[in-house]
Design an enzyme around this catalytic site. Structure first.
Site, PDB file in Angstrom:
ATOM      1  N   LYS A  78       0.881  -1.289  -0.003  1.00  0.00           N
ATOM      2  CA  LYS A  78      -0.063  -0.064  -0.114  1.00  0.00           C
ATOM      3  C   LYS A  78       0.890   1.114   0.180  1.00  0.00           C
ATOM      4  CE  LYS A  78      -4.034   1.812   0.549  1.00  0.00           C
ATOM      5  NZ  LYS A  78      -3.745   2.718  -0.768  1.00  0.00           N
ATOM      6  N   LYS A 102       5.016   2.169   8.273  1.00  0.00           N
ATOM      7  CA  LYS A 102       3.957   3.030   8.846  1.00  0.00           C
ATOM      8  C   LYS A 102       2.693   2.205   8.806  1.00  0.00           C
ATOM      9  CE  LYS A 102       3.619   6.853   6.445  1.00  0.00           C
ATOM     10  NZ  LYS A 102       3.542   7.785   5.478  1.00  0.00           N
ATOM     11  N   LYS A 114       5.254   2.264  -3.158  1.00  0.00           N
ATOM     12  CA  LYS A 114       5.231   3.615  -3.411  1.00  0.00           C
ATOM     13  C   LYS A 114       5.529   3.500  -5.011  1.00  0.00           C
ATOM     14  CE  LYS A 114       4.580   7.617  -1.290  1.00  0.00           C
ATOM     15  NZ  LYS A 114       3.935   7.978   0.161  1.00  0.00           N
ATOM     16  N   ASP A 154      -0.441  11.172  -3.393  1.00  0.00           N
ATOM     17  CA  ASP A 154       0.622  11.751  -2.579  1.00  0.00           C
ATOM     18  C   ASP A 154       0.940  13.004  -3.282  1.00  0.00           C
ATOM     19  OD1 ASP A 154       2.826  10.395  -0.440  1.00  0.00           O
ATOM     20  OD2 ASP A 154       3.785  11.647  -2.114  1.00  0.00           O
ATOM     21  N   THR A 198      -5.105  12.472   6.638  1.00  0.00           N
ATOM     22  CA  THR A 198      -3.785  12.571   6.991  1.00  0.00           C
ATOM     23  C   THR A 198      -3.547  13.832   8.176  1.00  0.00           C
ATOM     24  OG1 THR A 198      -3.150  11.721   4.926  1.00  0.00           O
ATOM     25  CG2 THR A 198      -1.154  12.858   6.320  1.00  0.00           C
ATOM     26  N   ASN A 229      -2.807  18.952   0.764  1.00  0.00           N
ATOM     27  CA  ASN A 229      -3.641  18.141   1.413  1.00  0.00           C
ATOM     28  C   ASN A 229      -3.399  18.092   2.980  1.00  0.00           C
ATOM     29  OD1 ASN A 229      -4.184  15.203   2.534  1.00  0.00           O
ATOM     30  ND2 ASN A 229      -5.742  15.423   1.080  1.00  0.00           N
ATOM     31  N   SER A 358      -7.604   5.012   4.197  1.00  0.00           N
ATOM     32  CA  SER A 358      -7.334   4.425   2.683  1.00  0.00           C
ATOM     33  C   SER A 358      -7.651   2.766   3.176  1.00  0.00           C
ATOM     34  CB  SER A 358      -5.876   4.418   2.224  1.00  0.00           C
ATOM     35  OG  SER A 358      -6.000   5.640   1.347  1.00  0.00           O
TER      36      SER A 358
END
Ligand code: NAD
Length: 424
Positions: A78, A102, A114, A154, A198, A229, A358
């Protein structure tokens, strides 16, 4: 368009090396199994693609795209997709490793991944960005998957790009696969609460840390770098908790007002000003370095990596740093912050709210049943408080910084996962 496995090693002085530097400290502190350490030092899959895109001027540009799967020990990988000019192999390797840690810290059944495309989204038209995003999705059709690898937004990407990725992926599969991507717009299977998640996680972590420090949020000031964001939602939610936001900034400028910045006014300003703070009134303009070292209690770096260098660390006046961005502090700055007794809530905990919601989005997609925003926020807050407490307890138990405490928290779970899954 060709997909190839890139296997050149990380560069020296690289971001991935700074992940390994922290991994080394944590591994030594907790006596991590050396086999597990070896596995985690090598991302399990790294894909590099060339993406030819027809630009509006009739000429083809070829873009570099990446996806790195760091680990799938605790579940499918993820992690977000970043559009920026400095995207490179080393960066996606580092960011994907942070995602592994994380997700483990946040108790999510995921590994880490990523991706990114080296491009300047601010200089591209909507049509060019859509063609680029669809090309990237086609190139990654064998990497992405609902139970395989699940991207999200992102830096430089948002729900818009996620919708294009979903549409292209659905066309390739010939069926609807909403769970292949998170951070989607609500009407096509997104989760309520994801957009602000976030920033919300940054707020919850700030409140948890202030409680440990016996500080009243209503008597606390904060500076927030980044007004995208993460930064804008964090500033808004911190202000809603009674924290006075004295400084905000983005790539176009930084602003300070010791009496407090009206965050609602700043949000309104940005909405009507091409998404930037450029020219914002109601505060004096300062430099980026002045924002990071401004007189305040809490510093929230929520823009870029490597902004808290040794020099900046030496000048920081805040007593608490809550890392909204990924990797905002260099490994060299860590000991300076420790020496100054500044409590740092590290990125892999502080900004895990996004991946937490998410995960909730993915769960809702799998169920085909959707929760209210209140339900999502309550689940998020409860999950985050547990994660904070686990990291805090390991920090105390190992007499470490919270960063190393967070790595230890993650590594213990990953180590257990490796052992349970058996021998190679
Ligand atoms: P974004 O693109 O929405 O916003 C980035 C912000 O940083 C913008 O306000 C931009 O102007 C600002 N910025 C860029 N260059 C700057 C500079 N030189 N000086 C000051 N400000 C600058 O991105 P985002 O999603 O808010 O991500 C920010 C950080 O948070 C990144 O490190 C990202 O990896 C991390 N993060 C994001 C999420 C998420 O859910 N969006 C989750 C976890 C971590």
């Amino acid at each position: 368009m060709s997909a190839q496995i890139a296997n050149s090693p990380a560069e020296h002085d690289s971001m991935f090396e700074s992940v390994l530097a922290r991994l080394d400290v944590a591994a030594k502190t907790m006596n991590l199994d050396e086999n597990v350490n070896k596995i985690l030092r090598n991302p399990s899959r790294l894909v590099k693609v060339s993406l030819p895109v027809m630009m509006d001027n009739g000429k083809v540009e070829v873009f570099e795209g990446y996806r790195c799967i760091h680990s799938t020990i605790l579940g499918p990988s993820k992690g977000g997709i970043r559009y920026a000019m400095d995207v490179n192999q080393d960066e996606v390797m580092a960011l994907s490793a942070w995602m592994s840690f994380k997700c483990a810290v946040a108790n999510l059944p995921y590994g880490g991944g990523k991706g990114g495309i080296k491009c300047d989204p601010r200089k591209m038209s909507v049509g060019e960005l859509e063609r680029l995003t669809r090309a990237y999705t086609r190139a990654m059709k064998d990497v992405f998957g609902v139970d395989k690898d699940i991207p999200a937004p992102d830096m430089g990407t948002s729900g818009r790009e996620m919708a294009w990725i979903l549409d292209e992926f659905n066309k390739i599969q010939g069926e609807s696969c909403p769970g292949v991507i998170t951070g989607k717009p609500i009407v096509i299977g997104g989760s309520l609460g994801r957009d602000a998640a976030t920033g919300r996680g940054v707020m919850i972590n700030t409140l948890c840390a202030l409680k440990k420090l016996n500080k009243d949020p209503k008597k606390t000031t904060a500076s927030v770098q980044g007004f995208g964001n993460v930064g804008s939602h964090a500033a808004r939610l911190l202000a809603e908790q009674g924290i006075t936001i004295v400084a905000i900034g983005d790539h176009t400028g930084s602003f300070f007002n010791e009496k407090g910045i009206d965050i609602k006014a700043a949000l309104e300003y940005v909405k009507n000003n091409n998404n930037t703070l450029k020219g914002f009134k109601g505060a004096v303009e300062i430099t980026s370095a002045e924002l990071l070292t401004a007189k305040c209690d809490v510093l929230v770096p929520a823009a870029l990596q490597n902004v808290i260098t040794e020099e900046i660390a030496a000048g920081i006046q805040a007593t608490l740093i809550v890392e909204g961005a990924n990797g905002p502090t260099t490994p060299e700055a860590d000991p300076i912050l420790k020496e100054k007794n500044i409590l740092v809530v590290p990125d892999i905990l502080a900004n895990s709210g996004g991946v937490t919601v998410s995960y909730f989005e993915w769960v809702q997609n799998k169920m085909g049943y959707y929760w209210s925003e209140k339900e999502v926020n309550e689940k998020h807050d409860a999950n985050m408080e547990i994660a904070f407490e686990e990291v805090w307890n390991n920090t105390q138990a190992y007499k470490s910084t919270m960063r190393i405490g967070a790595y230890i928290t993650a590594l213990k779970k990953i180590e257990q996962g490796v052992k349970l899954k058996g021998n190679y």
